[in-house]
Design an enzyme around this catalytic site. Sequence first.
Site, PDB file in Angstrom:
ATOM      1  N   TYR A 142       0.816  -1.217   0.000  1.00  0.00           N
ATOM      2  CA  TYR A 142       0.000   0.000   0.000  1.00  0.00           C
ATOM      3  C   TYR A 142       0.849   1.266   0.000  1.00  0.00           C
ATOM      4  O   TYR A 142       0.321   2.367  -0.180  1.00  0.00           O
ATOM      5  CB  TYR A 142      -0.954   0.024   1.202  1.00  0.00           C
ATOM      6  CG  TYR A 142      -1.991  -1.087   1.196  1.00  0.00           C
ATOM      7  CD1 TYR A 142      -2.096  -1.981   0.131  1.00  0.00           C
ATOM      8  CD2 TYR A 142      -2.863  -1.250   2.252  1.00  0.00           C
ATOM      9  CE1 TYR A 142      -3.032  -2.998   0.132  1.00  0.00           C
ATOM     10  CE2 TYR A 142      -3.814  -2.271   2.260  1.00  0.00           C
ATOM     11  CZ  TYR A 142      -3.884  -3.135   1.197  1.00  0.00           C
ATOM     12  OH  TYR A 142      -4.818  -4.149   1.197  1.00  0.00           O
ATOM     13  N   ASP A 254      -5.122  -6.749   6.090  1.00  0.00           N
ATOM     14  CA  ASP A 254      -6.333  -6.043   5.664  1.00  0.00           C
ATOM     15  C   ASP A 254      -7.435  -7.055   5.350  1.00  0.00           C
ATOM     16  O   ASP A 254      -8.582  -6.951   5.808  1.00  0.00           O
ATOM     17  CB  ASP A 254      -5.975  -5.210   4.423  1.00  0.00           C
ATOM     18  CG  ASP A 254      -7.069  -4.248   4.014  1.00  0.00           C
ATOM     19  OD1 ASP A 254      -8.085  -4.182   4.715  1.00  0.00           O
ATOM     20  OD2 ASP A 254      -6.905  -3.572   2.983  1.00  0.00           O
TER      21      ASP A 254
END
Length: 368
Positions: A142, A254
Amino acid sequence: MAEYTIAVLAGDGIGPEVTAEAVGALRAVERRSSHTFTLREALVGQAAIAVEGEAISDATMALCQASDAVLFGAVGGAGVGRPDAKAQPENALFRLRKELALFANVRPVRPLPALLGASTIKRETLRGVDMVVVRELTGGLYYGKPSEIREDSAGAVEAGGASAVDTMVYSEAEIERIVRYACELARGRRQRVTSVDKANVLSCSRLWRRVAERVARDYPDVTLRHLLVDSCAMGLIRQPRDFDVIVTENMFGDILTDEASMLAGSMGMLPSASLGTRMTAHGRFGLYEPIHGTAPDITGQGKANPLAAILSAALLLRYSLGLTRAAEAVESAVASVIAAGYRTPDIATARGTIVSTGEMGAAVAERI
Ligand code: NAD
């Protein structure tokens, strides 16, 4: 008598609705103790873009920096903005995580006995589940550069057309601090850490495994096992009782934490803490938020479950303010309203009374 400063960023959608109830719980703690909480509110997400032109302003960042902790709601909206728009509400979270060095996202998963029937998973599989997922939050896919769509990739891709690239990068130091945090946490629990990676494919995961082995040698009382992420995804549903502390990189965490949330019956039940490197006078600086988003489908209808936000406030009391007894009081108040049959629609069970967001929050505050 101690004083604490908390930044309150309620955000968008159901964020303000559930955050109001978490604030109600903090005020109840204040009334029943000698502590004083100074709550400073600021805009974030779509609400901040509308008024201040960006998802989070420098002034709000400074407010967070100057506080002992941040209580956060949710950001985002129903189809707001274009995917490439600069002012994306979610940018607020990325900025907060990076600039406040919130490297450890901690998500406890412990289904309440009275709610076992609210999950889609069998009651007997859920009984006794008590785990904490520790997700690395400031590295990996990310944040790695380059990350872009290349419209003109002539020569780069055989088939032609656009191509895209994302980059996963981890340093030894980043892996070491998160694994160390997980081992410390396991010491206060059942002393078992499951490190989740994809070491059969990814170089980042092979380094992760090597560093995890080295760090674990400093914790002879803690048992470390490695699990591939695909196998972990299966294990979470098949035998969730097997897990104590799970530690994993950003993207795997996540995905796995949303999966794990279903063990607790609803996204509306799961709190999270994002802990930073900075220590305050009372504990570790952190940002606390329910794991769910802005839920545009139920915004403004009084249907949102505020318990994840209230339980996030409990984590704030524990980790950033060092107020363990106050945290326990909030958590037992939540368990008590559930045992008494109070239910928001997302956790409706055969026996129980459907209540609104505000009624659920008030019932918790009364019991603190
Ligand atoms: P969501 O978590 O907002 O909602 C998913 C489903 O769960 C919806 O059906 C919703 O009604 C339900 N739900 C969520 N929280 C609930 C609660 N407290 N009580 C009862 N039901 C609840 O996920 P989404 O719909 O994929 O995303 C909506 C927006 O939220 C998007 O803009 C997304 O980017 C954003 N988002 C923000 C965060 C954050 O701020 N940390 C996290 C996830 C998603």
